[in-house]
Design a protein around this motif. Structure first.
Motif, PDB file in Angstrom:
ATOM      1  N   ALA A 116       0.852  -1.195   0.000  1.00 45.62           N
ATOM      2  CA  ALA A 116       0.000   0.000   0.000  1.00 45.62           C
ATOM      3  C   ALA A 116       0.882   1.237   0.000  1.00 45.62           C
ATOM      4  O   ALA A 116       2.053   1.182   0.388  1.00 45.62           O
ATOM      5  CB  ALA A 116      -0.931   0.005   1.213  1.00 45.62           C
ATOM      6  N   GLN A 117       0.333   2.350  -0.453  1.00 41.56           N
ATOM      7  CA  GLN A 117       1.084   3.609  -0.502  1.00 41.56           C
ATOM      8  C   GLN A 117       0.374   4.686   0.299  1.00 41.56           C
ATOM      9  O   GLN A 117      -0.848   4.824   0.237  1.00 41.56           O
ATOM     10  CB  GLN A 117       1.248   4.069  -1.956  1.00 41.56           C
ATOM     11  N   GLY A 118       1.168   5.450   1.064  1.00 37.97           N
ATOM     12  CA  GLY A 118       0.617   6.523   1.856  1.00 37.97           C
ATOM     13  C   GLY A 118       0.180   7.715   1.018  1.00 37.97           C
ATOM     14  O   GLY A 118       0.500   7.823  -0.178  1.00 37.97           O
ATOM     15  N   ARG A 119      -0.537   8.646   1.667  1.00 41.11           N
ATOM     16  CA  ARG A 119      -1.033   9.846   0.978  1.00 41.11           C
ATOM     17  C   ARG A 119      -0.470  11.142   1.544  1.00 41.11           C
ATOM     18  O   ARG A 119      -0.602  12.194   0.898  1.00 41.11           O
ATOM     19  CB  ARG A 119      -2.559   9.882   1.033  1.00 41.11           C
ATOM     20  N   VAL A 120       0.131  11.113   2.724  1.00 45.73           N
ATOM     21  CA  VAL A 120       0.683  12.332   3.314  1.00 45.73           C
ATOM     22  C   VAL A 120       1.990  12.684   2.603  1.00 45.73           C
ATOM     23  O   VAL A 120       2.923  11.871   2.554  1.00 45.73           O
ATOM     24  CB  VAL A 120       0.931  12.153   4.826  1.00 45.73           C
ATOM     25  N   PHE A 121       2.056  13.885   2.008  1.00 47.32           N
ATOM     26  CA  PHE A 121       3.211  14.357   1.230  1.00 47.32           C
ATOM     27  C   PHE A 121       3.470  13.494   0.000  1.00 47.32           C
ATOM     28  O   PHE A 121       4.586  13.484  -0.536  1.00 47.32           O
ATOM     29  CB  PHE A 121       4.487  14.415   2.084  1.00 47.32           C
ATOM     30  N   MET A 122       2.464  12.763  -0.466  1.00 49.89           N
ATOM     31  CA  MET A 122       2.598  11.923  -1.654  1.00 49.89           C
ATOM     32  C   MET A 122       1.381  12.131  -2.551  1.00 49.89           C
ATOM     33  O   MET A 122       0.530  12.971  -2.280  1.00 49.89           O
ATOM     34  CB  MET A 122       2.774  10.450  -1.261  1.00 49.89           C
ATOM     35  N   PHE A 152       4.096  -0.832   3.688  1.00 49.70           N
ATOM     36  CA  PHE A 152       3.435   0.468   3.583  1.00 49.70           C
ATOM     37  C   PHE A 152       4.448   1.488   3.085  1.00 49.70           C
ATOM     38  O   PHE A 152       5.323   1.940   3.828  1.00 49.70           O
ATOM     39  CB  PHE A 152       2.843   0.877   4.923  1.00 49.70           C
ATOM     40  N   HIS A 153       4.321   1.847   1.825  1.00 53.51           N
ATOM     41  CA  HIS A 153       5.272   2.721   1.147  1.00 53.51           C
ATOM     42  C   HIS A 153       4.816   4.160   1.358  1.00 53.51           C
ATOM     43  O   HIS A 153       3.940   4.665   0.646  1.00 53.51           O
ATOM     44  CB  HIS A 153       5.302   2.359  -0.341  1.00 53.51           C
ATOM     45  N   ALA A 154       5.386   4.832   2.356  1.00 53.20           N
ATOM     46  CA  ALA A 154       4.850   6.130   2.760  1.00 53.20           C
ATOM     47  C   ALA A 154       5.961   7.067   3.207  1.00 53.20           C
ATOM     48  O   ALA A 154       7.038   6.637   3.624  1.00 53.20           O
ATOM     49  CB  ALA A 154       3.831   5.947   3.887  1.00 53.20           C
ATOM     50  N   GLU A 155       5.666   8.357   3.139  1.00 53.26           N
ATOM     51  CA  GLU A 155       6.625   9.400   3.514  1.00 53.26           C
ATOM     52  C   GLU A 155       6.569   9.731   4.994  1.00 53.26           C
ATOM     53  O   GLU A 155       7.600   9.854   5.660  1.00 53.26           O
ATOM     54  CB  GLU A 155       6.343  10.653   2.682  1.00 53.26           C
ATOM     55  N   ALA A 156       5.376   9.919   5.531  1.00 50.02           N
ATOM     56  CA  ALA A 156       5.221  10.407   6.901  1.00 50.02           C
ATOM     57  C   ALA A 156       5.318   9.275   7.916  1.00 50.02           C
ATOM     58  O   ALA A 156       4.619   8.258   7.800  1.00 50.02           O
ATOM     59  CB  ALA A 156       3.880  11.118   7.054  1.00 50.02           C
ATOM     60  N   THR A 157       6.168   9.467   8.927  1.00 49.81           N
ATOM     61  CA  THR A 157       6.286   8.456   9.978  1.00 49.81           C
ATOM     62  C   THR A 157       4.981   8.304  10.739  1.00 49.81           C
ATOM     63  O   THR A 157       4.636   7.205  11.175  1.00 49.81           O
ATOM     64  CB  THR A 157       7.420   8.820  10.950  1.00 49.81           C
TER      65      THR A 157
END
Length: 273
Positions: A116-122, A152-157
């Motif tokens: 899955a991919q995150g949405r914060v800053f992405m 979980f492929h995401a920018e925000a911790t």
């Protein structure tokens, strides 16, 4: 079950680390399943079919992707014909490929791997929590699957930590990718899910998150773009996380960071030594 998750492979140096370290690790640690994030494997951006097969030949059982999934255009086609390459489950529904795969482990167990991919800053993709919920409800841990891994492929911790707690007790491992720096918060959450905010990258750490230093430094210090980002080509560290799960519940019983080669301090799962 013994599972190894390998963080984002960056460029040729990262691929060399996979070829050098993964076959021995799989044999020596008697691994049942290996997951490799390959979204930066081809020149730092995306993956090719040849590289996918390199990872499978080296011991990967499934390869996950992320926001650079389609940077190599051929991936739009070959993802439909290879069994163990998945892109984020919350990509728009008209995207090729799939966001989850059921993989048979070496011990015969059934492992559901969700990307899955995150949405914060992405990019503003579909809700990753809703899409992961759909997968977890359709194939429950201990019933439909003997283990469940969420990349979980995401920018925000904060978003990554939220996903860990969201899946706690329902997945074997929730691990973050994308930011390329291994975090020290690996642990087992209260409900029995192993968690690590970022697995780190498999690449040259004498770099700026895997890229040769000169262009990022120029952009940061002058605001000018003078060229494209190129992967750093020094000796790479294979970075990731190892877990062991309970055969009865599928929940995690042990977790440890993995760092092999390169410039970072080495780390191995001592419970398998």
């Amino acid at each position: 079950m013994r599972i190894l998750f390998v963080g984002d492979v960056v460029g040729r140096s990262g691929r060399n680390a996979i070829a050098e370290y993964l076959p021995d690790a799989k044999r020596d640690w008697k691994l049942d399943l290996v997951v490799v994030n390959g979204e930066n494997a081809a020149g730092g951006f995306g993956i090719t079919e040849a590289i996918y097969h390199e990872f499978i030949d080296a011991g990967a059982d499934v390869v996950t992707l992320g926001n650079h999934a389609w940077r190599q255009r051929e991936a739009l086609v070959f993802i439909e014909r290879v069994p163990a390459l998945i892109r984020p489950v919350n990509f728009p529904k008209n995207n090729p490929g799939k966001g989850a795969a059921m993989i048979e482990a070496a011990n015969g167990g059934r492992v559901l791997v969700i990307n899955a991919q995150g949405r914060v800053f992405m990019e503003p993709l579909n809700d990753p929590f809703a899409m992961v919920e759909r997968e977890l409800e359709a194939c429950k841990l201990g019933e439909g699957a003997d283990a469940i891994i969420v990349d979980f492929h995401a920018e925000a911790t904060s978003e990554k930590q939220a996903m860990g707690h969201f899946c706690d007790g329902r997945a074997s491992l929730v691990v973050g990718t994308h930011t390329h720096i291994p975090t020290s918060d690996y642990r087992i959450l209260g409900g029995g899910t192993a968690y690590m905010t970022d697995a780190g990258m498999t690449g040259d750490y004498n770099s700026v998150i895997g890229m040769d230093k000169e262009e990022p430094l120029t952009r940061f210090t002058t605001g000018l773009t003078t060229g494209r980002y190129e992967p750093a080509n020094g000796v790479a560290t294979l970075s990731g996380v190892a877990i062991e799960t309970d055969d009865a519940t599928g929940l995690a019983t042990r977790i440890a960071p993995v760092r092999l080669g390169g410039t970072l301090a080495p780390a191995k799962p001592d419970f398998w030594m």
